[in-house]
Design a protein around this motif. Structure first.
Motif, PDB file in Angstrom:
ATOM      1  N   LEU A 156       0.854  -1.191   0.000  1.00  0.00           N
ATOM      2  CA  LEU A 156       0.000   0.000   0.000  1.00  0.00           C
ATOM      3  C   LEU A 156       0.883   1.232   0.000  1.00  0.00           C
ATOM      4  CD1 LEU A 156      -2.789  -0.788   2.653  1.00  0.00           C
ATOM      5  CD2 LEU A 156      -2.953  -0.939   0.173  1.00  0.00           C
ATOM      6  N   SER A 157       0.503   2.217  -0.785  1.00  0.00           N
ATOM      7  CA  SER A 157       1.237   3.484  -0.754  1.00  0.00           C
ATOM      8  C   SER A 157       0.261   4.642  -0.882  1.00  0.00           C
ATOM      9  CB  SER A 157       2.281   3.553  -1.885  1.00  0.00           C
ATOM     10  OG  SER A 157       1.662   3.527  -3.154  1.00  0.00           O
ATOM     11  N   ILE A 158       0.577   5.705  -0.172  1.00  0.00           N
ATOM     12  CA  ILE A 158      -0.245   6.920  -0.218  1.00  0.00           C
ATOM     13  C   ILE A 158       0.671   8.073  -0.627  1.00  0.00           C
ATOM     14  CG2 ILE A 158      -1.849   8.411   1.041  1.00  0.00           C
ATOM     15  CD1 ILE A 158      -2.315   6.152   3.004  1.00  0.00           C
ATOM     16  N   PRO A 159       0.815   8.314  -1.939  1.00  0.00           N
ATOM     17  CA  PRO A 159       1.624   9.455  -2.383  1.00  0.00           C
ATOM     18  C   PRO A 159       0.833  10.755  -2.212  1.00  0.00           C
ATOM     19  CG  PRO A 159       1.371   7.761  -4.110  1.00  0.00           C
ATOM     20  CD  PRO A 159       0.333   7.503  -3.056  1.00  0.00           C
ATOM     21  N   ILE A 160       1.487  11.761  -1.677  1.00  0.00           N
ATOM     22  CA  ILE A 160       0.882  13.078  -1.483  1.00  0.00           C
ATOM     23  C   ILE A 160       1.838  14.081  -2.124  1.00  0.00           C
ATOM     24  CG2 ILE A 160      -0.027  14.722   0.197  1.00  0.00           C
ATOM     25  CD1 ILE A 160      -0.059  12.306   2.214  1.00  0.00           C
ATOM     26  N   VAL A 161       1.478  14.588  -3.285  1.00  0.00           N
ATOM     27  CA  VAL A 161       2.385  15.402  -4.086  1.00  0.00           C
ATOM     28  C   VAL A 161       1.850  16.822  -4.187  1.00  0.00           C
ATOM     29  CG1 VAL A 161       3.557  15.639  -6.300  1.00  0.00           C
ATOM     30  CG2 VAL A 161       3.055  13.355  -5.392  1.00  0.00           C
ATOM     31  N   GLY A 162       2.638  17.772  -3.698  1.00  0.00           N
ATOM     32  CA  GLY A 162       2.230  19.165  -3.674  1.00  0.00           C
ATOM     33  C   GLY A 162       2.796  19.977  -4.818  1.00  0.00           C
ATOM     34  N   SER A 163       3.142  21.217  -4.539  1.00  0.00           N
ATOM     35  CA  SER A 163       3.574  22.162  -5.566  1.00  0.00           C
ATOM     36  C   SER A 163       5.027  21.936  -5.976  1.00  0.00           C
ATOM     37  CB  SER A 163       3.411  23.594  -5.051  1.00  0.00           C
ATOM     38  OG  SER A 163       4.168  23.787  -3.874  1.00  0.00           O
ATOM     39  N   ALA A 164       5.385  22.494  -7.122  1.00  0.00           N
ATOM     40  CA  ALA A 164       6.760  22.385  -7.632  1.00  0.00           C
ATOM     41  C   ALA A 164       7.723  23.130  -6.718  1.00  0.00           C
ATOM     42  CB  ALA A 164       6.837  22.946  -9.040  1.00  0.00           C
ATOM     43  N   ILE A 165       8.917  22.595  -6.589  1.00  0.00           N
ATOM     44  CA  ILE A 165       9.952  23.221  -5.756  1.00  0.00           C
ATOM     45  C   ILE A 165      10.710  24.229  -6.606  1.00  0.00           C
ATOM     46  CG2 ILE A 165      12.014  22.830  -4.365  1.00  0.00           C
ATOM     47  CD1 ILE A 165      10.971  20.058  -3.733  1.00  0.00           C
ATOM     48  N   SER A 166      10.721  25.470  -6.182  1.00  0.00           N
ATOM     49  CA  SER A 166      11.331  26.547  -6.955  1.00  0.00           C
ATOM     50  C   SER A 166      12.848  26.543  -6.819  1.00  0.00           C
ATOM     51  CB  SER A 166      10.780  27.897  -6.490  1.00  0.00           C
ATOM     52  OG  SER A 166      11.108  28.120  -5.129  1.00  0.00           O
ATOM     53  N   GLY A 167      13.492  27.252  -7.714  1.00  0.00           N
ATOM     54  CA  GLY A 167      14.928  27.443  -7.627  1.00  0.00           C
ATOM     55  C   GLY A 167      15.763  26.423  -8.354  1.00  0.00           C
ATOM     56  N   GLY A 168      15.127  25.510  -9.085  1.00  0.00           N
ATOM     57  CA  GLY A 168      15.874  24.482  -9.802  1.00  0.00           C
ATOM     58  C   GLY A 168      15.228  24.198 -11.139  1.00  0.00           C
ATOM     59  N   SER A 169      15.176  22.926 -11.483  1.00  0.00           N
ATOM     60  CA  SER A 169      14.629  22.528 -12.774  1.00  0.00           C
ATOM     61  C   SER A 169      13.118  22.692 -12.846  1.00  0.00           C
ATOM     62  CB  SER A 169      14.984  21.066 -13.047  1.00  0.00           C
ATOM     63  OG  SER A 169      14.307  20.210 -12.138  1.00  0.00           O
ATOM     64  N   GLY A 170      12.446  22.676 -11.698  1.00  0.00           N
ATOM     65  CA  GLY A 170      10.995  22.717 -11.680  1.00  0.00           C
ATOM     66  C   GLY A 170      10.350  21.361 -11.854  1.00  0.00           C
ATOM     67  N   ASN A 171      11.172  20.330 -12.008  1.00  0.00           N
ATOM     68  CA  ASN A 171      10.650  18.976 -12.213  1.00  0.00           C
ATOM     69  C   ASN A 171      10.323  18.252 -10.911  1.00  0.00           C
ATOM     70  OD1 ASN A 171      10.944  19.169 -15.039  1.00  0.00           O
ATOM     71  ND2 ASN A 171      13.106  18.587 -14.900  1.00  0.00           N
ATOM     72  N   LEU A 172      10.876  18.736  -9.807  1.00  0.00           N
ATOM     73  CA  LEU A 172      10.651  18.078  -8.521  1.00  0.00           C
ATOM     74  C   LEU A 172       9.611  18.840  -7.715  1.00  0.00           C
ATOM     75  CD1 LEU A 172      14.333  17.169  -7.559  1.00  0.00           C
ATOM     76  CD2 LEU A 172      12.603  15.723  -8.641  1.00  0.00           C
ATOM     77  N   LYS A 173       8.815  18.103  -6.954  1.00  0.00           N
ATOM     78  CA  LYS A 173       7.734  18.704  -6.184  1.00  0.00           C
ATOM     79  C   LYS A 173       7.853  18.336  -4.710  1.00  0.00           C
ATOM     80  CE  LYS A 173       4.450  18.750 -10.032  1.00  0.00           C
ATOM     81  NZ  LYS A 173       3.091  18.368 -10.485  1.00  0.00           N
ATOM     82  N   TYR A 174       7.312  19.213  -3.863  1.00  0.00           N
ATOM     83  CA  TYR A 174       7.194  18.875  -2.456  1.00  0.00           C
ATOM     84  C   TYR A 174       6.301  17.633  -2.348  1.00  0.00           C
ATOM     85  CZ  TYR A 174       9.129  23.438  -1.227  1.00  0.00           C
ATOM     86  OH  TYR A 174       9.960  24.521  -1.081  1.00  0.00           O
TER      87      TYR A 174
END
Length: 347
Positions: A276-294
């Motif tokens: 079981l997994s519960i992914p919780i993906v928020g907004s993009a992390i600024s200051g870099g590529s923009g591909n990674l999110k909180y």
């Protein structure tokens, strides 16, 4: 002339680094908003002489033997506060970087149970309650609860303890993490699939499985470590000398789904084991590529249905499911993965 005080200007901060030894204060460097009452120390054991023959009808003396602190930290959930309290309760945090070249300010944290020992990590808290600013050393995590429901922000509540020592503090309020609160639209619930990779290699991932986000109405996860404060013989300070976890962690995982078929009851009857997994993906992390999110991801390597009870909400048929979190020989029972811009926890 006296006047009432207001807690509205108060604040609470913790040290992200663990104390070098239990009760040795570390620098509080991260403020966190909170709901509810301020923290306070209280007598743990206090006795009178009322059971002794003293020559008087009533007790003549009351003596405080030792002190403790128990507090709660409740607020809307952020990757930062989930990581911090999950690390305190589970005991182990490993940090790496998912893309140090393109996103050098982004860090990934793997929070796991510390099964190598029984001593719990401790941190230091400073709190201003609107009247006085105090420092509390020897803060340890006892339990953590995370819950989310449709149309709401995710909520987090942690229970923590302390050694019972209260000191005056004059530090300036530390900065807060610049993260957005997590909300219902960030949540997915995945049943089945498989785990691959390892935490040590930074490659652990839950893949495949069936997403239930469209029919998920709410979920709740809780974990406790059975923390036991110990007042050692020969220590006359009156404060907790050390703290150890209990024999086992206690975990609870429940979810409410709109019912579309009988698959939940079939899985309960068959004793089907799932990742079981519960992914919780928020907004993009600024200051870099923009591909990674909180992000926060709760990963349970092996779980089975403990209950799959039919119910109704008006005319909507629903399933109230409870899961038994089991121990997997390779991965353990629960892993919390966090992605944000904090450099580490309990280091």
């Amino acid at each position: 002339m006296s006047e009432t005080k207001r807690i509205s200007g108060g604040w609470r901060a913790f040290s992200l680094a663990k104390e070098s030894a239990y009760g040795t204060p570390a620098t509080a460097n991260s403020s966190m908003n909170f709901e509810g009452p301020p923290s306070d120390v209280a007598p743990n054991e206090a006795l009178t002489d009322e059971t002794e023959v003293t020559g008087y009808v009533e007790a003549t003396k009351r003596e405080i033997l030792n002190w403790n602190l128990e507090g709660r930290h409740k607020q809307r959930a952020l990757p930062h506060n989930i990581a911090f309290f999950a690390a305190l309760v589970l005991g182990k945090a490993t940090t790496d970087q998912p893309d140090a070249v393109n996103d050098p300010a982004v860090y990934r944290h793997w929070i796991e149970r510390d099964i190598a020992g029984v001593a719990l990590p401790s941190v230091t808290m400073v709190e201003f309650d609107g009247v006085a600013q105090k420092r509390y050393a020897g803060i340890f995590g006892k339990s953590l609860k995370l819950q989310g429901r449709r149309g709401k922000f995710l909520e987090m509540e942690a229970v923590f303890g302390g050694m019972g020592k209260e000191e005056t503090s004059a530090i300036a309020r530390p900065a807060s993490a610049t993260e957005s609160y997590l909300r219902y639209g960030d949540v997915e619930f995945v049943r089945g699939g498989a785990l691959s990779g390892t935490v040590s290699a930074g490659t652990l991932a839950a893949t495949g499985g069936t997403s239930f986000k469209a029919v998920l109405r709410s979920f709740e996860y809780s974990v406790g470590n059975g923390a036991e404060p110990i007042y050692q013989m020969g220590d006359n300070s009156g404060f907790v000398s050390r703290v150890e976890r209990g024999n086992r962690w206690s975990q609870g995982l429940g979810a409410e789904f709109e019912m579309t078929d009988d698959a939940h009851k079939t899985a309960l009857r068959d004793g089907a084991e799932y990742v079981l997994s519960i992914p919780i993906v928020g907004s993009a992390i600024s200051g870099g590529s923009g591909n990674l999110k909180y992000a926060v991801e709760l990963i349970f390597p092996k779980a089975v249905y403990k209950e799959a009870r039919k119910d109704r909400d008006g005319d909507v048929a629903i399933v109230k499911a409870e899961f038994q979190v089991l121990e997997d020989p390779a991965y353990g029972s629960a892993i919390v993965k966090i992605v944000n811009k904090q450099t580490g926890y309990l280091v």
